[in-house]
Design an enzyme around this catalytic site. Structure first.
Site, PDB file in Angstrom:
ATOM      1  N   SER A  28       9.219   1.559 -18.252  1.00 24.79           N
ATOM      2  CA  SER A  28       9.447   0.574 -19.297  1.00 24.79           C
ATOM      3  C   SER A  28       8.140   0.160 -19.973  1.00 24.79           C
ATOM      4  O   SER A  28       7.463   1.013 -20.544  1.00 24.79           O
ATOM      5  CB  SER A  28      10.202  -0.631 -18.708  1.00 24.79           C
ATOM      6  OG  SER A  28      10.720  -1.455 -19.706  1.00 24.79           O
ATOM      7  N   ASP A 128      21.074   3.731 -19.461  1.00 26.60           N
ATOM      8  CA  ASP A 128      20.033   2.740 -19.761  1.00 26.60           C
ATOM      9  C   ASP A 128      20.410   1.979 -21.026  1.00 26.60           C
ATOM     10  O   ASP A 128      20.479   2.545 -22.118  1.00 26.60           O
ATOM     11  CB  ASP A 128      18.686   3.441 -19.950  1.00 26.60           C
ATOM     12  CG  ASP A 128      17.508   2.477 -19.981  1.00 26.60           C
ATOM     13  OD1 ASP A 128      17.695   1.316 -20.396  1.00 26.60           O
ATOM     14  OD2 ASP A 128      16.398   2.889 -19.599  1.00 26.60           O
ATOM     15  N   HIS A 163      18.311   1.177 -16.365  1.00 32.08           N
ATOM     16  CA  HIS A 163      16.881   0.985 -16.642  1.00 32.08           C
ATOM     17  C   HIS A 163      16.168   0.739 -15.326  1.00 32.08           C
ATOM     18  O   HIS A 163      16.215  -0.371 -14.769  1.00 32.08           O
ATOM     19  CB  HIS A 163      16.724  -0.215 -17.581  1.00 32.08           C
ATOM     20  CG  HIS A 163      15.356  -0.355 -18.156  1.00 32.08           C
ATOM     21  ND1 HIS A 163      14.849   0.511 -19.081  1.00 32.08           N
ATOM     22  CD2 HIS A 163      14.385  -1.284 -17.932  1.00 32.08           C
ATOM     23  CE1 HIS A 163      13.626   0.139 -19.429  1.00 32.08           C
ATOM     24  NE2 HIS A 163      13.321  -0.945 -18.733  1.00 32.08           N
TER      25      HIS A 163
END
Length: 355
Positions: A28, A128, A163
């Site tokens: 991320s 995600d 995620h």
């Protein structure tokens, strides 16, 4: 037990590290920072791992998004670079590749030619909902445009993961989860796959760690400047063979938002210690980097970002800076360059280790 975090605080040491053989990966915001670090100091690296991250300088895709530069970059980051409404509004990889070339010509990052031969791992979970797969696919296109051969890029969008960085730990979140601590159980250890792609054949991970997980004062690398939004401490796993003088490589593992060791919630700009989540050092201790690093003489460096939410730095979730919050001048940001305070700090740690 070997591998537990030492209670003492030490100064980061120097080891027999092979120059130019270091690598970096992140999730991320750590993935966006991974791309920035890789380009800024490509002479130091031989590969990178990008989990749910977009291309270089993504937040500057459309400067006209707002009259105020800082607002424009934040809008780009929150929408085009994370969850674009439709695929065609995802970041323009060709434009960002041109921007990278120009940044190198301006002397703000290392020459783009250094990327040739580097090995890049790129992953996006098909479930995600935080950073869409259409964004991550642009990262693959971006690296290809910069001369990284298709055979050197591993790209995977086939796993129904949310995620997260993926582990085989039964106690971690279900695979499709899209919430903190962003460590999901997918019955494989993603960090091992990243390092195997970058370095080729590696020995099997150690079943029992031999080395020490060191806590060091990382403020010496950023001067304790508040706009750095970095924690007081960083961590490094050093295999015993490396401590004894064996040749080594360094892998930098960058956590994502809300994953630093001292992450806390902010309420109306104030640290809300009463609701501090129990994530602690899980990214440092449970994601698998240390076990494969231990058996392959790889030092694993864990720099730490932390949340700040004030008039100087608005980063309540403890994200690495990939849209400019740490830049001294919002109109002329430097977050993506060798001059960026976080990039200087992390590269300073790498240099201290010997890489």
């Amino acid at each position: 037990m070997a591998g537990d975090i030492d209670s003492e605080v030490v100064q980061l040491g120097t080891y027999k590290v092979e120059k130019g053989k270091s690598s970096i990966s992140g999730l991320s915001s750590g993935a966006f920072m991974t791309v920035q670090m890789h380009l800024a100091h490509s002479s130091s690296f031989c590969g990178a791992g990008v989990i749910a991250g977009g291309p270089y300088r993504c937040a500057e895709s459309f400067r006209s998004a707002s009259a105020v530069a800082e607002d424009a970059y934040e809008l780009n980051a929150l929408h085009l670079c994370m969850n674009p409404l439709v695929p065609r509004t995802a970041p323009n990889a060709e434009r960002l590749a041109q921007l990278a070339h120009q940044t190198a010509l301006d002397g703000r990052i290392d020459p783009i030619a250094n990327l040739a031969g580097d090995r890049v791992y790129i992953f996006t979970g098909s479930e995600d909902s935080v950073v869409f797969s259409t964004v991550v696919e642009r990262t693959r296109e971006f690296y290809h445009l910069l001369g990284v051969k298709a055979d050197d890029i591993f790209y995977d969008d086939s796993v129904p993961a949310g995620h997260s960085i993926i582990t085989d730990n039964a106690e971690d979140s279900p695979l499709s989860t899209n919430q903190p601590p962003y460590i999901n159980n997918g019955s494989f250890i993603q960090s091992h796959n990243i390092l195997r792609h970058i370095y080729g054949n590696l020995l099997a991970p150690s079943q029992r760690l031999s080395g020490r997980l060191l806590r060091f004062d990382q403020t010496e690398f950023f001067g304790n400047e508040a706009r750095a939004s970095m924690s007081k401490y960083g961590y490094a796993y050093v295999p015993q063979a490396v401590a004894d003088g064996a040749a080594a490589r360094v892998h930098i593992a960058l956590h994502g938002c809300k994953q630093g060791y001292n992450y806390i919630d902010f309420t109306f700009g104030q640290s809300d210690l009463a609701s501090q989540p129990p994530y602690g050092n899980r990214y440092i201790t449970t994601t698998g980097y240390n076990s494969i690093g231990d058996s392959n003489n790889i030092i694993v460096l864990y720099p730490q970002a932390e949340g700040t939410d004030d008039s100087l730095t608005q980063n309540p979730d403890g994200c690495w800076d990939w849209w400019g919050y740490s830049s001294a001048d919002a109109e002329r940001p430097d977050y993506y360059s060798r001059d960026a305070i976080q990039i200087r700090a992390i590269h300073g740690m790498l240099s201290r280790l010997g890489g």
